[in-house]
Design a protein around this motif. Structure first.
Motif, PDB file in Angstrom:
ATOM      1  N   UNK A 222       0.849  -1.186   0.000  1.00 51.56           N
ATOM      2  CA  UNK A 222       0.000   0.000   0.000  1.00 51.56           C
ATOM      3  C   UNK A 222       0.883   1.234   0.000  1.00 51.56           C
ATOM      4  N   UNK A 223       0.808   2.005  -1.073  1.00 49.26           N
ATOM      5  CA  UNK A 223       1.687   3.162  -1.185  1.00 49.26           C
ATOM      6  C   UNK A 223       3.116   2.708  -1.403  1.00 49.26           C
ATOM      7  N   UNK A 224       4.046   3.579  -1.171  1.00 49.27           N
ATOM      8  CA  UNK A 224       5.444   3.193  -1.288  1.00 49.27           C
ATOM      9  C   UNK A 224       6.226   4.074  -2.240  1.00 49.27           C
ATOM     10  N   UNK A 225       7.528   4.099  -2.023  1.00 47.50           N
ATOM     11  CA  UNK A 225       8.455   4.861  -2.849  1.00 47.50           C
ATOM     12  C   UNK A 225       9.126   3.920  -3.838  1.00 47.50           C
ATOM     13  N   UNK A 226       9.278   4.365  -5.083  1.00 49.51           N
ATOM     14  CA  UNK A 226       9.926   3.565  -6.122  1.00 49.51           C
ATOM     15  C   UNK A 226      11.359   4.060  -6.283  1.00 49.51           C
ATOM     16  N   UNK A 227      12.319   3.161  -6.126  1.00 51.85           N
ATOM     17  CA  UNK A 227      13.736   3.497  -6.282  1.00 51.85           C
ATOM     18  C   UNK A 227      14.324   2.674  -7.415  1.00 51.85           C
ATOM     19  N   UNK A 228      14.941   3.351  -8.369  1.00 53.28           N
ATOM     20  CA  UNK A 228      15.469   2.692  -9.556  1.00 53.28           C
ATOM     21  C   UNK A 228      16.925   3.083  -9.762  1.00 53.28           C
ATOM     22  N   UNK A 229      17.781   2.090 -10.007  1.00 50.98           N
ATOM     23  CA  UNK A 229      19.169   2.416 -10.303  1.00 50.98           C
ATOM     24  C   UNK A 229      20.143   1.325  -9.923  1.00 50.98           C
ATOM     25  N   UNK A 230      21.333   1.399 -10.511  1.00 44.72           N
ATOM     26  CA  UNK A 230      22.365   0.392 -10.260  1.00 44.72           C
ATOM     27  C   UNK A 230      22.919   0.459  -8.842  1.00 44.72           C
ATOM     28  N   UNK A 231      22.605   1.519  -8.112  1.00 48.76           N
ATOM     29  CA  UNK A 231      23.095   1.627  -6.739  1.00 48.76           C
ATOM     30  C   UNK A 231      22.630   0.449  -5.885  1.00 48.76           C
ATOM     31  N   UNK A 232      21.553  -0.205  -6.310  1.00 50.51           N
ATOM     32  CA  UNK A 232      20.982  -1.297  -5.527  1.00 50.51           C
ATOM     33  C   UNK A 232      21.821  -2.572  -5.567  1.00 50.51           C
ATOM     34  N   UNK A 233      22.642  -2.731  -6.613  1.00 56.85           N
ATOM     35  CA  UNK A 233      23.435  -3.968  -6.669  1.00 56.85           C
ATOM     36  C   UNK A 233      24.838  -3.809  -7.242  1.00 56.85           C
ATOM     37  N   UNK A 234      25.209  -2.604  -7.657  1.00 55.78           N
ATOM     38  CA  UNK A 234      26.529  -2.427  -8.254  1.00 55.78           C
ATOM     39  C   UNK A 234      27.603  -2.384  -7.180  1.00 55.78           C
ATOM     40  N   UNK A 235      28.724  -3.058  -7.437  1.00 57.88           N
ATOM     41  CA  UNK A 235      29.804  -3.113  -6.457  1.00 57.88           C
ATOM     42  C   UNK A 235      30.536  -1.779  -6.367  1.00 57.88           C
ATOM     43  N   UNK A 236      30.965  -1.485  -5.182  1.00 59.11           N
ATOM     44  CA  UNK A 236      31.733  -0.271  -4.929  1.00 59.11           C
ATOM     45  C   UNK A 236      33.050  -0.336  -5.693  1.00 59.11           C
ATOM     46  N   UNK A 237      33.460   0.782  -6.272  1.00 57.72           N
ATOM     47  CA  UNK A 237      34.667   0.817  -7.100  1.00 57.72           C
ATOM     48  C   UNK A 237      35.875   1.234  -6.254  1.00 57.72           C
ATOM     49  N   UNK A 238      36.639   0.242  -5.776  1.00 58.11           N
ATOM     50  CA  UNK A 238      37.803   0.536  -4.929  1.00 58.11           C
ATOM     51  C   UNK A 238      38.937   1.172  -5.725  1.00 58.11           C
ATOM     52  N   UNK A 239      39.072   0.806  -6.999  1.00 63.28           N
ATOM     53  CA  UNK A 239      40.114   1.413  -7.834  1.00 63.28           C
ATOM     54  C   UNK A 239      39.863   2.908  -7.993  1.00 63.28           C
ATOM     55  N   UNK A 240      38.613   3.263  -8.224  1.00 62.85           N
ATOM     56  CA  UNK A 240      38.263   4.674  -8.361  1.00 62.85           C
ATOM     57  C   UNK A 240      38.489   5.408  -7.041  1.00 62.85           C
ATOM     58  N   UNK A 241      38.215   4.724  -5.956  1.00 61.85           N
ATOM     59  CA  UNK A 241      38.447   5.320  -4.639  1.00 61.85           C
ATOM     60  C   UNK A 241      39.932   5.629  -4.441  1.00 61.85           C
ATOM     61  N   UNK A 242      40.796   4.666  -4.801  1.00 66.41           N
ATOM     62  CA  UNK A 242      42.242   4.869  -4.645  1.00 66.41           C
ATOM     63  C   UNK A 242      42.726   6.031  -5.514  1.00 66.41           C
ATOM     64  N   UNK A 243      42.202   6.109  -6.736  1.00 63.21           N
ATOM     65  CA  UNK A 243      42.576   7.207  -7.625  1.00 63.21           C
ATOM     66  C   UNK A 243      42.161   8.550  -7.026  1.00 63.21           C
ATOM     67  N   UNK A 244      40.987   8.571  -6.437  1.00 64.41           N
ATOM     68  CA  UNK A 244      40.472   9.799  -5.836  1.00 64.41           C
ATOM     69  C   UNK A 244      41.340  10.224  -4.654  1.00 64.41           C
ATOM     70  N   UNK A 245      41.716   9.257  -3.817  1.00 68.16           N
ATOM     71  CA  UNK A 245      42.550   9.557  -2.649  1.00 68.16           C
ATOM     72  C   UNK A 245      43.923  10.069  -3.078  1.00 68.16           C
ATOM     73  N   UNK A 246      44.515   9.436  -4.090  1.00 73.36           N
ATOM     74  CA  UNK A 246      45.820   9.875  -4.585  1.00 73.36           C
ATOM     75  C   UNK A 246      45.743  11.296  -5.135  1.00 73.36           C
ATOM     76  N   UNK A 247      44.666  11.600  -5.830  1.00 69.23           N
ATOM     77  CA  UNK A 247      44.484  12.941  -6.377  1.00 69.23           C
ATOM     78  C   UNK A 247      44.407  13.969  -5.253  1.00 69.23           C
TER      79      UNK A 247
END
Length: 254
Positions: A222-247
């Motif tokens: 009854x009612x409810x919010x609809x959430x759509x997107x890869x955030x629900x199952x996509x793995x966190x990008x550790x390589x991108x995180x390391x690049x960001x930290x180095x920057x």
């Protein structure tokens, strides 16, 4: 600086919880000291009001027009009383804040808004997923939907972005919403429908654009919010995180 009586409070409680202890200490204090409270028992846990003053008048917000609410506020000013508006979610998002603020400002009535947690943020918490994240998306969109042409065209533009999307007030048009997103995204794109996030009767349905209608028709909410997107199952990008930290390290050294 607002003019008028400082103890006339325009208060928005959020919490979005069936647990009375989940709302802010500041909100609790104002609720307990209010002389007039506009709220809706359909959306708010009655236990929130167990410590209100015996003389406090609790009014159903849906049975009064904006102008009638303004009249009550003026009455509170004249009586040097505290008046509050208690609602779920956050007043800035699909709330009644605009109609009240405009009237209060034009009548030099002092007020305060206490921010809350909207359904999308509450749903993110119960889903244990970040709405944005490294390698997922940097964009999060809140929207609502009805079956008018303008609403459809707006949603088509949003669907094409590929970002995380939360659709408020869209359950009655779920099939149309799914069809719009399916035209721009893979049928494997994950989707979650969250009803009453953080409440005692919370319910969550998981699926994807290809199968959510079958799941929803079998296990309706009854009612409810609809959430759509890869955030629900996509793995966190550790390589991108390391690049960001180095920057960032290089920026600090400069």
């Amino acid at each position: 600086m607002w003019k008028g009586v400082s103890n006339v409070s325009c208060l928005y409680h959020c919490g979005r919880s069936g647990r009375p202890g989940a709302y802010y200490v500041k909100s609790k204090k104002i609720i307990d000291t209010s002389d007039y409270i506009f709220t809706s028992e359909r959306f708010i846990n009655k236990k929130m009001f167990v410590d209100t003053k015996s003389s406090c008048r609790i009014l159903d917000t849906f049975t009064y027009t904006y102008d009638e609410k303004l009249d009550y506020t003026k009455k509170a000013v004249a009586e040097n009383k505290i008046l509050s508006f208690i609602t779920m979610g956050d007043p800035a998002l699909y709330g009644m804040v605009g109609g009240l603020i405009d009237r209060f400002e034009k009548n030099d009535i002092a007020f305060e808004i206490i921010p809350g947690v909207n359904a999308a943020i509450a749903s993110s918490a119960v889903l244990k997923r970040g709405l944005t994240g490294m390698g997922v998306t940097n964009t999060f969109v809140c929207t609502s939907y009805n079956n008018h042409d303008k609403s459809r065209k707006n949603l088509e533009k949003i669907a094409a972005l590929g970002c995380t999307v939360s659709v408020f007030m869209g359950i009655d048009n779920l099939k149309e919403i799914i069809d719009i997103f399916a035209a721009y995204r893979s049928k494997q794109t994950p989707i979650a429908i969250v009803s009453n996030a953080t409440w005692h009767n919370e319910k969550i349905i998981h699926g994807n654009l290809g199968n959510i209608m079958d799941i929803f028709n079998h296990d309706k909410v009854e009612g409810g919010l609809i959430l759509i997107g890869d955030f629900l199952n996509k793995e966190y990008d550790y390589d991108l995180e390391r690049q960001f930290i180095e920057m960032k390290k290089k920026e600090v050294k400069k």
